[in-house]
Write an enzyme that holds these catalytic residues in place. Structure first.
Site, PDB file in Angstrom:
ATOM      1  N   HIS A   1       0.556  -1.218   0.212  1.00 23.16           N
ATOM      2  CA  HIS A   1      -0.032  -0.265  -0.080  1.00 23.16           C
ATOM      3  C   HIS A   1       1.076   0.860  -0.573  1.00 23.16           C
ATOM      4  O   HIS A   1       1.989   1.004   0.375  1.00 23.16           O
ATOM      5  CB  HIS A   1      -0.638  -0.044   1.132  1.00 23.16           C
TER       6      HIS A   1
ATOM      7  N   ASP B   1     -14.074   1.597   5.848  1.00 29.44           N
ATOM      8  CA  ASP B   1     -13.421   2.576   5.161  1.00 29.44           C
ATOM      9  C   ASP B   1     -13.862   3.681   3.983  1.00 29.44           C
ATOM     10  O   ASP B   1     -14.252   4.356   3.475  1.00 29.44           O
ATOM     11  CB  ASP B   1     -11.594   1.621   4.454  1.00 29.44           C
TER      12      ASP B   1
ATOM     13  N   ARG C   1     -14.142  11.930   3.757  1.00 29.59           N
ATOM     14  CA  ARG C   1     -12.352  12.266   3.912  1.00 29.59           C
ATOM     15  C   ARG C   1     -12.048  12.973   3.039  1.00 29.59           C
ATOM     16  O   ARG C   1     -11.478  13.952   3.154  1.00 29.59           O
ATOM     17  CB  ARG C   1     -11.343  11.378   4.485  1.00 29.59           C
TER      18      ARG C   1
ATOM     19  N   SER D   1      -7.591   3.836   8.243  1.00 28.33           N
ATOM     20  CA  SER D   1      -8.327   3.375   6.530  1.00 28.33           C
ATOM     21  C   SER D   1      -6.849   2.601   5.954  1.00 28.33           C
ATOM     22  O   SER D   1      -7.342   1.149   5.738  1.00 28.33           O
ATOM     23  CB  SER D   1      -8.052   4.830   5.587  1.00 28.33           C
TER      24      SER D   1
ATOM     25  N   LYS E   1      -8.399  -2.074   5.129  1.00 30.02           N
ATOM     26  CA  LYS E   1      -8.035  -2.765   3.874  1.00 30.02           C
ATOM     27  C   LYS E   1      -7.214  -3.460   4.067  1.00 30.02           C
ATOM     28  O   LYS E   1      -7.069  -5.105   3.473  1.00 30.02           O
ATOM     29  CB  LYS E   1      -7.880  -1.730   3.455  1.00 30.02           C
TER      30      LYS E   1
HETATM   31  N1  URA Z   1      -4.522   5.046   1.201  1.00 28.77           N
HETATM   32  C1  URA Z   1      -5.541   4.894   1.809  1.00 28.77           C
HETATM   33  O1  URA Z   1      -5.988   3.812   1.841  1.00 28.77           O
HETATM   34  N2  URA Z   1      -6.189   5.611   2.782  1.00 28.77           N
HETATM   35  C2  URA Z   1      -5.116   6.412   3.582  1.00 28.77           C
HETATM   36  O2  URA Z   1      -6.508   7.377   4.380  1.00 28.77           O
HETATM   37  C3  URA Z   1      -4.065   7.050   2.182  1.00 28.77           C
HETATM   38  C4  URA Z   1      -4.068   6.690   1.685  1.00 28.77           C
END
Ligand code: URA
Length: 447
Positions: free
Chosen positions: A85, A165, A172, A187, A191
């Site tokens: 990520h 999320d 957000r 967040s 995930k």
């Molecule tokens: N990527 C995400 O999935 N969430 C965030 O808050 C920032 C980057």
């Protein structure tokens, strides 16, 4: 749980209990907490922060808002399931699209859950929604089958994977509540943990294009995420990256997909993108036990890039989730374009000395490539391409970039914003340092 009581406590800088956090997140997910209340909670958290115990509770409550994937019975070797990520950066979103198929080509299994665009950064989910037919919210059966067949697949939060999320993200995105350690950790880690990996590689950027302005803030975010991961039995590698300028040559959705395919097929490879991609895939391969160390992982990743197997996996991923079978051959043919497409010249000749990358991300939002309201439909075809790198000469024959817009007026506004965001000097600046500034390793807590 009364949502207003939870908001009041956070507003008044009092820590929330595990039950309060779980109750609020459950309500946000099932709709009993309103969008206004979610917005107030997010702003109170943005302003007053959370301690690590609350951050962990938030991430786990968000993960538990949906299903947690159980790979037992799938036939996939659990120890090779590694996700990646990024904490966000202008131009950074295409890195996941490159890394997932390339890591799969190296023998890593990557069930990747990514997000939509968020404020001034585009997102993988939107980029893949630009591909006709691609299903970013597949059924659990389709997702598992695609992971098994291709080895690496990118989807978005679905109705059953980290749905909280999805709810919080929408709010957000448009309420200036993104740049927050607890909210980003919740967040991302919700995930990541929902797909049950054994390891994670996360890029945590800092600089003008990232949500974290300084490397100290990036370190704080990396530490918070690593802590959540370790508590859940997941080892992690955090790469602290320099995102003080646009990463790669494009900013946008369809244009970012084209840059991805150009990179994987070798038509065009930005050197900083290459440096980062190899670093990430190398760490993923080490975590998966496919190689002994990062140097071996880097060599493997480079070999799989050069022999075209990364591009092949990308094409298979697109086809497995419903996109065109011949997508990799000519992606632009399948993607939306824009009515106006012209180069942006600098106001004076010289060298690119630096840029406010966030301003360039906001130019994309203003073009219609990002959202100003949660329910806004974005235009996947607009975007910014051929972004001149720091150190590049610019002038009457060497533009700052090319802008793809819906109208002349939107093109003019974006061009003015980009000209103001890019610093041009007479002398060439010192070369940029390495994109990966620090690497933090954290092993999972013993069970
Ligand atoms: N990527 C995400 O999935 N969430 C965030 O808050 C920032 C980057």
């Amino acid at each position: 749980m009364q949502p207003q009581e939870v908001i009041r406590r956070k507003r008044d800088r009092r820590p929330l209990t595990t039950e309060e956090i779980r109750g609020f997140i459950a309500g946000a997910t099932d709709g009993s907490v309103s969008e206004g209340q979610i917005g107030a909670f997010l702003m109170a958290t943005w302003l007053n922060g959370m301690e690590q115990r609350e951050i962990t509770d938030l991430a786990i409550a968000m993960r538990d808002s949906g299903r947690v994937v159980d790979w037992s019975g799938s036939g996939l070797p659990r120890e090779r399931i590694i996700d990646k990520h990024s904490s966000g950066g202008v131009g950074d979103e295409k890195i996941t699209l490159i890394v997932v198929p390339l890591a799969a080509a190296c023998g890593v299994i990557v069930p990747n859950l990514s997000g939509r665009g968020l404020d001034y950064c585009a997102g993988e989910h939107d980029m893949l929604d630009a591909v006709p037919g691609y299903d970013t919210t597949p059924s659990p059966e389709r997702f598992t089958a695609a992971v098994r067949d291709v080895g690496g697949v990118i989807i978005g939060p679905t109705l059953d994977l980290a749905p909280a999320d999805r709810k919080l993200f929408f709010v957000r995105d448009v309420t200036a509540t993104v740049e927050s350690v607890p909210l980003i950790t919740g967040s991302i880690m919700s995930k990541k943990l929902a797909v049950s990996p054994t390891g994670l590689v996360i890029c945590v950027g800092s600089g003008s294009g990232a949500y974290m302005a300084t490397i100290e803030q990036a370190r704080e975010l990396a530490t918070a995420m690593a802590e959540v991961g370790a508590g859940a039995g997941v080892s992690s590698v955090m790469l602290l990256t320099d995102l003080d300028c646009v990463l790669g040559t494009t900013v946008g959705n369809a244009v970012g997909v084209v840059e991805t395919v150009d990179f994987l097929t070798g038509r065009e490879r930005d050197p900083r993108v290459l440096e980062l991609v190899l670093a990430i895939v190398a760490e993923m391969a080490v975590l998966a036990g496919v190689v002994a160390d990062a140097a071996e992982g880097r060599a493997l990743a480079l070999a799989r890039l050069e022999d075209g197997s990364g591009a092949d996996r990308f094409g298979r991923m697109i086809a497995a989730l419903g996109g065109p079978a011949d997508f990799v051959e000519d992606p632009a043919r399948h993607l939306p374009g824009a009515a106006v497409e012209r180069a942006v010249l600098p106001s004076r000749a010289g060298f690119v000395a630096g840029m406010d990358a966030k301003e360039i991300g906001l130019a994309l939002v203003a073009l219609g490539g990002g959202r100003k309201r949660p329910d806004e439909v974005i235009d996947f075809g607009v975007g910014i391409t051929h972004v001149a790198a720091v150190g590049a000469p610019v002038g009457p024959d060497a533009p700052l970039c090319v802008v793809k817009a819906r109208t002349e007026a939107e093109w003019e506004a974006a061009a003015a914003r980009i000209r103001a965001a890019v610093r041009v000097t007479d002398a060439a600046p010192a070369p940029l340092g390495p994109i990966v500034r620090e690497t933090l390793h954290r092993s999972a807590a013993p069970a």
